[in-house]
Scaffold this active site. Structure first.
Site, PDB file in Angstrom:
ATOM      1  CG  ASP A   1      -1.884   1.192   1.258  1.00  0.00           C
ATOM      2  OD1 ASP A   1      -2.062   1.783   0.256  1.00  0.00           O
ATOM      3  OD2 ASP A   1      -2.092   1.648   2.150  1.00  0.00           O
TER       4      ASP A   1
ATOM      5  CG  ASP B   1      -1.135   3.109   5.893  1.00  0.00           C
ATOM      6  OD1 ASP B   1      -1.274   3.894   5.200  1.00  0.00           O
ATOM      7  OD2 ASP B   1      -1.210   3.676   7.035  1.00  0.00           O
TER       8      ASP B   1
ATOM      9  CD  GLU C   1      -4.668   1.349  -2.906  1.00  0.00           C
ATOM     10  OE1 GLU C   1      -5.184   0.823  -2.046  1.00  0.00           O
ATOM     11  OE2 GLU C   1      -4.293   2.397  -2.633  1.00  0.00           O
TER      12      GLU C   1
END
Length: 185
Positions: free
Chosen positions: A7, A141, A68
């Protein structure tokens, strides 16, 4: 298959390693958050993210890195930092010949919760259940990085099957390059 989920972010970059495969439940291997001070130079912060993620790649030897896909947000500065962090992660993987898969936030949410617009709390709850963890991964996260890894574990077999069934488009013929012209001086 071992997936390193990332992330991306400059202040907090979530990194999660998950094992899994056909007929096997996902299993947590490692989770961490790389933190960089907001008052440091961006180049130094990117270097720190790269070095820490590279160390995890070298230690855990993932088969693939799931990152991501950056979407536009209201804050351009945040988008830039996120995109830059994603770039150094992709570069680190490429240097190690590890494939990189990109997943949108809605793909990740749908994969782990069944709802492409799930909130962070729902994603964290499902990650905790799917990995059979005693405590919720924190901060968000960390949970998001694990969700990315789980998403890739579950989506990649179907993506591979679809790719095998989809005929490749014929290559377009292109004109040969124009001859180089030298200018006399």
């Amino acid at each position: 298959m071992r997936v390193l989920g990332v992330d991306p972010g400059l202040t907090r970059c979530g990194v999660g390693v998950v094992d899994g495969g056909a007929g096997k439940p996902p299993r947590l291997v490692h989770v961490d958050v790389v933190r960089t001070p907001a008052d440091h130079d961006i180049a130094v912060r990117l270097l720190q993210v790269a070095e820490e993620v590279e160390a995890m790649m070298d230690t855990y030897k993932p088969d693939v890195v799931a990152v991501e896909r950056v979407f536009s947000q209201q804050n351009v500065r945040t988008v830039m930092g996120t995109a830059q962090a994603a770039g150094v992660v992709a570069l680190a993987a490429a240097r190690r010949h590890i494939p990189v898969a990109w997943h949108t936030p809605s793909e990740v949410k749908a994969a782990v919760s069944g709802n492409g617009s799930a909130d962070k709390a729902q994603v964290t709850t499902m990650v905790t259940r799917l990995l059979r963890l005693d405590t919720r991964p924190k901060p968000a996260d960390a949970a998001d990085a694990l969700a990315l890894a789980i998403c890739h574990l579950w989506r990649s077999p179907m993506q591979a099957k679809l790719a095998a069934l989809t005929p490749t488009a014929p290559r377009r013929r292109t004109a040969p390059p124009a001859p180089a012209v030298r200018v006399a001086r």
